[in-house]
Scaffold this motif. Structure first.
Motif, PDB file in Angstrom:
ATOM      1  N   ARG A   1       8.496  -3.259  -3.567  1.00 18.68           N
ATOM      2  CA  ARG A   1       7.353  -3.459  -4.452  1.00 18.68           C
ATOM      3  C   ARG A   1       6.650  -4.802  -4.224  1.00 18.68           C
ATOM      4  N   GLU A   2       7.412  -5.883  -4.136  1.00 20.18           N
ATOM      5  CA  GLU A   2       6.806  -7.206  -3.957  1.00 20.18           C
ATOM      6  C   GLU A   2       6.036  -7.296  -2.644  1.00 20.18           C
ATOM      7  N   GLN A   3       6.613  -6.783  -1.566  1.00 22.85           N
ATOM      8  CA  GLN A   3       5.916  -6.764  -0.282  1.00 22.85           C
ATOM      9  C   GLN A   3       4.655  -5.916  -0.369  1.00 22.85           C
ATOM     10  N   ALA A   4       4.749  -4.794  -1.069  1.00 26.23           N
ATOM     11  CA  ALA A   4       3.596  -3.909  -1.211  1.00 26.23           C
ATOM     12  C   ALA A   4       2.447  -4.603  -1.937  1.00 26.23           C
ATOM     13  N   LEU A   5       2.768  -5.315  -3.008  1.00 31.12           N
ATOM     14  CA  LEU A   5       1.728  -6.024  -3.758  1.00 31.12           C
ATOM     15  C   LEU A   5       1.025  -7.020  -2.854  1.00 31.12           C
ATOM     16  N   PHE A   6       1.806  -7.733  -2.049  1.00 33.49           N
ATOM     17  CA  PHE A   6       1.223  -8.722  -1.144  1.00 33.49           C
ATOM     18  C   PHE A   6       0.451  -8.045  -0.019  1.00 33.49           C
ATOM     19  N   ARG A   7       1.067  -7.106   0.678  1.00 32.28           N
ATOM     20  CA  ARG A   7       0.444  -6.500   1.857  1.00 32.28           C
ATOM     21  C   ARG A   7      -0.800  -5.674   1.507  1.00 32.28           C
ATOM     22  N   LEU A   8      -0.762  -4.995   0.374  1.00 27.70           N
ATOM     23  CA  LEU A   8      -1.908  -4.184  -0.038  1.00 27.70           C
ATOM     24  C   LEU A   8      -2.939  -4.993  -0.817  1.00 27.70           C
ATOM     25  N   GLY A   9      -2.538  -6.139  -1.326  1.00 27.10           N
ATOM     26  CA  GLY A   9      -3.461  -6.963  -2.113  1.00 27.10           C
ATOM     27  C   GLY A   9      -3.817  -6.319  -3.433  1.00 27.10           C
ATOM     28  N   ILE A  10      -2.817  -5.705  -4.081  1.00 27.38           N
ATOM     29  CA  ILE A  10      -3.064  -5.000  -5.343  1.00 27.38           C
ATOM     30  C   ILE A  10      -2.291  -5.663  -6.482  1.00 27.38           C
ATOM     31  N   SER A  11      -2.693  -5.343  -7.689  1.00 28.81           N
ATOM     32  CA  SER A  11      -2.026  -5.875  -8.871  1.00 28.81           C
ATOM     33  C   SER A  11      -0.835  -5.003  -9.246  1.00 28.81           C
ATOM     34  N   GLU A  12      -0.027  -5.522 -10.141  1.00 27.27           N
ATOM     35  CA  GLU A  12       1.122  -4.773 -10.662  1.00 27.27           C
ATOM     36  C   GLU A  12       0.660  -3.493 -11.349  1.00 27.27           C
ATOM     37  N   ASP A  13      -0.438  -3.571 -12.120  1.00 26.78           N
ATOM     38  CA  ASP A  13      -0.961  -2.389 -12.807  1.00 26.78           C
ATOM     39  C   ASP A  13      -1.403  -1.313 -11.819  1.00 26.78           C
ATOM     40  N   THR A  14      -2.069  -1.731 -10.762  1.00 24.08           N
ATOM     41  CA  THR A  14      -2.500  -0.770  -9.743  1.00 24.08           C
ATOM     42  C   THR A  14      -1.294  -0.128  -9.072  1.00 24.08           C
ATOM     43  N   ALA A  15      -0.277  -0.935  -8.781  1.00 27.75           N
ATOM     44  CA  ALA A  15       0.944  -0.402  -8.166  1.00 27.75           C
ATOM     45  C   ALA A  15       1.602   0.624  -9.085  1.00 27.75           C
ATOM     46  N   ASN A  16       1.650   0.324 -10.380  1.00 20.01           N
ATOM     47  CA  ASN A  16       2.229   1.264 -11.338  1.00 20.01           C
ATOM     48  C   ASN A  16       1.477   2.593 -11.336  1.00 20.01           C
ATOM     49  N   LEU A  17       0.168   2.515 -11.248  1.00 21.87           N
ATOM     50  CA  LEU A  17      -0.650   3.726 -11.219  1.00 21.87           C
ATOM     51  C   LEU A  17      -0.432   4.511  -9.925  1.00 21.87           C
ATOM     52  N   LEU A  18      -0.483   3.812  -8.791  1.00 27.77           N
ATOM     53  CA  LEU A  18      -0.355   4.486  -7.499  1.00 27.77           C
ATOM     54  C   LEU A  18       0.984   5.187  -7.328  1.00 27.77           C
ATOM     55  N   VAL A  19       2.046   4.559  -7.794  1.00 23.51           N
ATOM     56  CA  VAL A  19       3.371   5.132  -7.586  1.00 23.51           C
ATOM     57  C   VAL A  19       3.591   6.407  -8.401  1.00 23.51           C
ATOM     58  N   THR A  20       2.798   6.599  -9.437  1.00 23.16           N
ATOM     59  CA  THR A  20       2.967   7.786 -10.278  1.00 23.16           C
ATOM     60  C   THR A  20       2.062   8.956  -9.886  1.00 23.16           C
ATOM     61  N   LEU A  21       1.178   8.751  -8.908  1.00 18.51           N
ATOM     62  CA  LEU A  21       0.269   9.822  -8.508  1.00 18.51           C
ATOM     63  C   LEU A  21       1.027  10.987  -7.871  1.00 18.51           C
ATOM     64  N   THR A  22       0.654  12.184  -8.252  1.00 25.12           N
ATOM     65  CA  THR A  22       1.219  13.384  -7.631  1.00 25.12           C
ATOM     66  C   THR A  22       0.459  13.665  -6.333  1.00 25.12           C
ATOM     67  N   PRO A  23       1.028  14.482  -5.455  1.00 24.50           N
ATOM     68  CA  PRO A  23       0.295  14.845  -4.239  1.00 24.50           C
ATOM     69  C   PRO A  23      -1.081  15.459  -4.536  1.00 24.50           C
ATOM     70  N   ALA A  24      -1.171  16.289  -5.567  1.00 28.39           N
ATOM     71  CA  ALA A  24      -2.454  16.900  -5.926  1.00 28.39           C
ATOM     72  C   ALA A  24      -3.464  15.839  -6.372  1.00 28.39           C
TER      73      ALA A  24
END
Length: 107
Positions: A29-52
């Motif tokens: 998660r920490e590497q992802a926040l840095f490498r993607l340049g996203i916030s914790e809230d955005t990461a929380n949203l992205l990780v919960t997305l379904t394939p659809a």
């Protein structure tokens, strides 16, 4: 390149980006926040997305990812051609440090 082809390529890039983002967030998660340049809230949203949901988001006509290097200094450091390998490594490290500082400012 016609409009339909451009839209198809944007959809493909968007889906690849969303899949990569989810994978990075789940693995480190920490590497992802840095490498993607996203916030914790955005990461929380992205990780919960379904394939659809990812497919639906990806089909928009706007590219989801963007260039994070938006100043001349970083681009200059990353694109300095013809420099020695040692100097190239130092310049890439310098560019990474600059981008990391910007990530901290945004967080």
């Amino acid at each position: 390149m016609d409009t339909q082809q451009i839209l198809a390529e944007i959809r493909e890039a968007n889906l690849s980006y969303l899949m990569l983002a989810q994978s990075l967030i789940r693995s480190d998660r920490e590497q992802a926040l840095f490498r993607l340049g996203i916030s914790e809230d955005t990461a929380n949203l992205l990780v919960t997305l379904t394939p659809a949901q990812m497919m639906k988001i990806a089909t928009g006509n706007t590219l989801l990812c963007r260039f994070r290097m938006d100043d001349d200094l970083v681009w200059s450091l990353l694109t300095s051609h013809g420099k020695s390998a040692a100097n190239d490594s130092v310049q890439r490290l310098h560019a990474s440090i600059l981008m990391a500082g910007r990530h901290q400012e945004a967080a």
